[in-house]
Design a protein around this motif. Structure first.
Motif, PDB file in Angstrom:
ATOM      1  N   ARG A  27      72.335 -11.333 -21.375  1.00  8.19           N
ATOM      2  CA  ARG A  27      72.158  -9.922 -20.718  1.00  8.19           C
ATOM      3  C   ARG A  27      72.201  -9.969 -19.275  1.00  8.19           C
ATOM      4  O   ARG A  27      72.880  -9.045 -18.666  1.00  8.19           O
ATOM      5  CB  ARG A  27      70.752  -9.287 -21.264  1.00  8.19           C
ATOM      6  CG  ARG A  27      70.476  -8.996 -22.678  1.00  8.19           C
ATOM      7  CD  ARG A  27      69.282  -8.313 -22.744  1.00  8.19           C
ATOM      8  NE  ARG A  27      68.761  -8.313 -24.145  1.00  8.19           N
ATOM      9  CZ  ARG A  27      69.005  -6.946 -24.924  1.00  8.19           C
ATOM     10  NH1 ARG A  27      69.491  -6.240 -24.134  1.00  8.19           N
ATOM     11  NH2 ARG A  27      68.554  -6.766 -26.034  1.00  8.19           N
ATOM     12  N   GLY A  28      71.856 -10.780 -18.481  1.00  5.87           N
ATOM     13  CA  GLY A  28      72.203 -10.986 -17.321  1.00  5.87           C
ATOM     14  C   GLY A  28      73.483 -11.195 -16.715  1.00  5.87           C
ATOM     15  O   GLY A  28      73.992 -10.535 -15.977  1.00  5.87           O
ATOM     16  N   HIS A  29      74.378 -11.818 -17.564  1.00  5.85           N
ATOM     17  CA  HIS A  29      75.738 -12.116 -17.258  1.00  5.85           C
ATOM     18  C   HIS A  29      76.134 -10.661 -17.535  1.00  5.85           C
ATOM     19  O   HIS A  29      77.276 -10.596 -16.932  1.00  5.85           O
ATOM     20  CB  HIS A  29      76.073 -13.208 -18.410  1.00  5.85           C
ATOM     21  CG  HIS A  29      75.858 -14.566 -17.862  1.00  5.85           C
ATOM     22  ND1 HIS A  29      75.523 -15.454 -19.192  1.00  5.85           N
ATOM     23  CD2 HIS A  29      75.573 -15.277 -16.991  1.00  5.85           C
ATOM     24  CE1 HIS A  29      75.023 -16.545 -18.479  1.00  5.85           C
ATOM     25  NE2 HIS A  29      74.952 -16.645 -17.363  1.00  5.85           N
ATOM     26  N   ARG A  30      75.956  -9.931 -18.769  1.00 12.23           N
ATOM     27  CA  ARG A  30      76.718  -8.851 -18.816  1.00 12.23           C
ATOM     28  C   ARG A  30      76.519  -7.778 -17.951  1.00 12.23           C
ATOM     29  O   ARG A  30      77.466  -6.995 -17.566  1.00 12.23           O
ATOM     30  CB  ARG A  30      76.265  -8.498 -20.402  1.00 12.23           C
ATOM     31  CG  ARG A  30      77.276  -9.330 -21.486  1.00 12.23           C
ATOM     32  CD  ARG A  30      76.937  -8.725 -22.756  1.00 12.23           C
ATOM     33  NE  ARG A  30      75.904  -9.829 -23.409  1.00 12.23           N
ATOM     34  CZ  ARG A  30      75.407  -9.789 -24.548  1.00 12.23           C
ATOM     35  NH1 ARG A  30      75.533  -8.634 -25.349  1.00 12.23           N
ATOM     36  NH2 ARG A  30      74.534 -10.551 -24.931  1.00 12.23           N
ATOM     37  N   TYR A  31      75.237  -7.650 -17.355  1.00 16.40           N
ATOM     38  CA  TYR A  31      74.976  -6.929 -16.363  1.00 16.40           C
ATOM     39  C   TYR A  31      75.702  -7.146 -15.085  1.00 16.40           C
ATOM     40  O   TYR A  31      76.331  -6.304 -14.375  1.00 16.40           O
ATOM     41  CB  TYR A  31      73.585  -6.939 -16.067  1.00 16.40           C
ATOM     42  CG  TYR A  31      72.868  -5.960 -14.861  1.00 16.40           C
ATOM     43  CD1 TYR A  31      72.786  -4.680 -15.360  1.00 16.40           C
ATOM     44  CD2 TYR A  31      72.754  -6.193 -13.680  1.00 16.40           C
ATOM     45  CE1 TYR A  31      72.402  -3.990 -14.232  1.00 16.40           C
ATOM     46  CE2 TYR A  31      72.258  -5.608 -12.682  1.00 16.40           C
ATOM     47  CZ  TYR A  31      72.106  -4.116 -12.894  1.00 16.40           C
ATOM     48  OH  TYR A  31      71.602  -3.359 -11.965  1.00 16.40           O
ATOM     49  N   LEU A  32      76.236  -8.208 -14.653  1.00 18.43           N
ATOM     50  CA  LEU A  32      76.907  -8.769 -13.738  1.00 18.43           C
ATOM     51  C   LEU A  32      78.255  -8.350 -13.920  1.00 18.43           C
ATOM     52  O   LEU A  32      79.081  -7.747 -13.188  1.00 18.43           O
ATOM     53  CB  LEU A  32      76.559 -10.239 -13.279  1.00 18.43           C
ATOM     54  CG  LEU A  32      77.886 -10.826 -12.331  1.00 18.43           C
ATOM     55  CD1 LEU A  32      77.695  -9.944 -11.049  1.00 18.43           C
ATOM     56  CD2 LEU A  32      77.618 -12.345 -12.401  1.00 18.43           C
ATOM     57  N   ILE A  33      78.728  -8.608 -15.120  1.00 16.69           N
ATOM     58  CA  ILE A  33      80.186  -8.221 -15.520  1.00 16.69           C
ATOM     59  C   ILE A  33      80.556  -6.621 -15.762  1.00 16.69           C
ATOM     60  O   ILE A  33      81.637  -6.113 -15.235  1.00 16.69           O
ATOM     61  CB  ILE A  33      80.375  -8.932 -16.877  1.00 16.69           C
ATOM     62  CG1 ILE A  33      80.540 -10.512 -16.620  1.00 16.69           C
ATOM     63  CG2 ILE A  33      81.724  -8.143 -17.566  1.00 16.69           C
ATOM     64  CD1 ILE A  33      80.429 -11.166 -18.163  1.00 16.69           C
ATOM     65  N   GLU A  34      79.267  -5.868 -16.005  1.00 19.93           N
ATOM     66  CA  GLU A  34      79.361  -4.355 -15.886  1.00 19.93           C
ATOM     67  C   GLU A  34      79.810  -4.248 -14.335  1.00 19.93           C
ATOM     68  O   GLU A  34      80.390  -3.225 -14.317  1.00 19.93           O
ATOM     69  CB  GLU A  34      78.325  -3.959 -16.563  1.00 19.93           C
ATOM     70  CG  GLU A  34      78.425  -2.314 -16.778  1.00 19.93           C
ATOM     71  CD  GLU A  34      79.506  -1.917 -17.337  1.00 19.93           C
ATOM     72  OE1 GLU A  34      80.100  -0.807 -17.042  1.00 19.93           O
ATOM     73  OE2 GLU A  34      79.875  -2.321 -18.286  1.00 19.93           O
TER      74      GLU A  34
ATOM     75  N   VAL B 170      70.374  -6.841  -8.622  1.00 19.67           N
ATOM     76  CA  VAL B 170      69.782  -7.741  -9.333  1.00 19.67           C
ATOM     77  C   VAL B 170      69.305  -7.248 -10.546  1.00 19.67           C
ATOM     78  O   VAL B 170      69.223  -6.172 -10.770  1.00 19.67           O
ATOM     79  CB  VAL B 170      68.385  -8.071  -8.236  1.00 19.67           C
ATOM     80  CG1 VAL B 170      67.196  -8.617  -9.136  1.00 19.67           C
ATOM     81  CG2 VAL B 170      68.746  -8.623  -7.020  1.00 19.67           C
ATOM     82  N   TYR B 171      69.183  -7.908 -11.663  1.00 18.43           N
ATOM     83  CA  TYR B 171      69.030  -7.628 -12.774  1.00 18.43           C
ATOM     84  C   TYR B 171      67.474  -7.736 -13.375  1.00 18.43           C
ATOM     85  O   TYR B 171      67.011  -8.834 -12.967  1.00 18.43           O
ATOM     86  CB  TYR B 171      69.980  -8.522 -14.010  1.00 18.43           C
ATOM     87  CG  TYR B 171      69.570  -8.286 -15.354  1.00 18.43           C
ATOM     88  CD1 TYR B 171      69.897  -6.864 -15.957  1.00 18.43           C
ATOM     89  CD2 TYR B 171      69.062  -9.123 -16.090  1.00 18.43           C
ATOM     90  CE1 TYR B 171      69.575  -6.664 -17.254  1.00 18.43           C
ATOM     91  CE2 TYR B 171      68.829  -8.761 -17.476  1.00 18.43           C
ATOM     92  CZ  TYR B 171      68.930  -7.341 -18.230  1.00 18.43           C
ATOM     93  OH  TYR B 171      68.718  -7.197 -19.411  1.00 18.43           O
TER      94      TYR B 171
ATOM     95  N   THR C 251      65.055 -13.961 -14.143  1.00 18.15           N
ATOM     96  CA  THR C 251      64.031 -14.119 -15.439  1.00 18.15           C
ATOM     97  C   THR C 251      64.982 -14.376 -16.699  1.00 18.15           C
ATOM     98  O   THR C 251      64.502 -15.167 -17.459  1.00 18.15           O
ATOM     99  CB  THR C 251      63.356 -12.781 -15.420  1.00 18.15           C
ATOM    100  OG1 THR C 251      62.423 -12.359 -14.442  1.00 18.15           O
ATOM    101  CG2 THR C 251      62.552 -12.554 -16.753  1.00 18.15           C
ATOM    102  N   VAL C 252      66.033 -13.841 -16.915  1.00 15.67           N
ATOM    103  CA  VAL C 252      66.806 -13.962 -17.794  1.00 15.67           C
ATOM    104  C   VAL C 252      68.062 -14.868 -17.184  1.00 15.67           C
ATOM    105  O   VAL C 252      68.885 -14.452 -16.737  1.00 15.67           O
ATOM    106  CB  VAL C 252      67.481 -12.555 -18.437  1.00 15.67           C
ATOM    107  CG1 VAL C 252      68.448 -12.975 -19.745  1.00 15.67           C
ATOM    108  CG2 VAL C 252      66.476 -11.738 -18.918  1.00 15.67           C
ATOM    109  N   SER C 253      67.725 -16.026 -17.818  1.00 15.93           N
ATOM    110  CA  SER C 253      68.761 -17.236 -17.414  1.00 15.93           C
ATOM    111  C   SER C 253      69.179 -17.977 -18.522  1.00 15.93           C
ATOM    112  O   SER C 253      68.300 -18.247 -19.401  1.00 15.93           O
ATOM    113  CB  SER C 253      68.160 -17.978 -16.335  1.00 15.93           C
ATOM    114  OG  SER C 253      66.932 -18.873 -16.810  1.00 15.93           O
TER     115      SER C 253
END
Length: 316
Positions: free
Chosen positions: A28-35, A153-154, A168-170
């Motif tokens: 989820r953290g990766h996808r937030y960055l990609i978005e 920040v996510y 938190t999500v890593s």
């Protein structure tokens, strides 16, 4: 063409907005960055991209390092494609790349891959000594003609409360959850059920003798993480069809299996020869730890109980 590599001809491609990382698990953290990369690309009329590596950088530096991957190279590429990003740049991480300074590496991104804007995750550092930070990247970007942006920040809302902000999500946190058997919470952080891909191979045939035939999975990649030993409720994909099943990971102590760790699944309502066929197992819930039983009859009784409980879980 979604996947680009060092050998791809991208000279005619339009300029890109990119972010960079190993992206193990594409959580989820990766996808937030990609978005955010996609948002920036849309505003600037550029292509959106992710720069990643086929092999874990630490394994390049230390060949005996075992990364416990959440996703193999091909799995990662497939998950990245699902994010809607325009392209994935697969950059070979070598000893030579590891020795580059942050500025030298950014110059390669600019000149070779036509990256006009770079979105940096809150904790991401690159370059041979990793001593430089975001302000340095901005400075180098101005010199190179590359815009450098800091990602938002996510924070992840779980159970009606904020689970925490940055970090938190890593991938490392998800690995810890899986190695503890906590596949349900790992799925919340991943955004999907953790899965294993492999080929069905011959086993000891003990399951068939006691009325619960199993398919034994040989992993496609030996570096793929395998969750903690125990019994799990799973979904099994074979030939495009999904089935429910109960999975056992461990050493089969009732049968004195020794040091041979196995991954074997009993597929519900299924009876076909699938040896040497590809199979995907998606983890739904941890049911119980691996146990040693005094008799085969006691084991069978517990397996019957497991089946009843797992069928109830999968029907929810």
């Amino acid at each position: 063409m979604f996947l680009l590599s060092d050998t791809s001809d991208i000279s005619a491609c339009r300029s890109r907005v990119a972010t960079i990382g190993f992206f193990d698990g594409v959580h989820r953290g990766h996808r937030y960055l990609i978005e955010q990369v996609r948002e920036v690309a849309a505003v600037r009329g550029l292509a959106s991209s992710v720069v990643t590596f086929p092999i874990h950088p630490r394994k390049v530096m230390k060949p005996d390092y075992r990364p416990d991957l959440l996703t193999t190279r091909d799995e990662k590429v497939a998950l990245l494609a699902e994010t809607g990003i325009d392209c994935c740049i697969m950059l070979d991480f070598t000893q030579e790349v590891a020795r580059l300074s942050a500025r030298q590496f950014m110059a390669i991104l600019k000149e070779r891959y036509r990256i006009a804007a770079l979105v940096i995750g809150y904790d991401h550092r690159f370059g041979h000594n990793r001593s430089e930070g975001f302000d340095d990247y901005v400075h180098y970007g101005k010199e190179l003609g590359m815009e450098v942006l800091l990602a938002r920040v996510y924070s992840y809302m779980r159970g009606g409360r904020e689970s925490g902000a940055e970090g938190t999500v890593s991938s490392s946190a998800i690995r810890r959850l899986l190695l503890a058997g906590n596949v349900s919470e790992a799925a919340e952080y991943l955004g999907y059920d953790f899965f294993l891909n492999g080929t069905v191979v011959s086993g000891y045939q003990v399951g068939r003798k006691i009325g619960f035939p199993t398919a034994n999975l040989h992993l496609n990649d030996p570096d793929k993480l395998v969750p903690a030993d125990g019994v799990y409720a799973v979904r099994v994909s074979i030939g495009g069809t999904e089935y429910g099943g109960m999975l056992s990971i461990g050493y089969r102590p009732t049968f004195n299996n020794g040091a041979n760790r196995s991954i074997e699944v009993h597929i519900f309502d299924f009876d076909a020869d699938i040896y040497q066929q590809p199979m995907r197992i998606s983890f739904v819930r941890f049911m119980r730890p691996e146990l040693k039983f005094d008799t085969v009859e006691a084991l069978v009784a517990r397996i019957r109980r497991d089946e009843k409980e797992i069928r109830a879980v999968l029907s929810c």
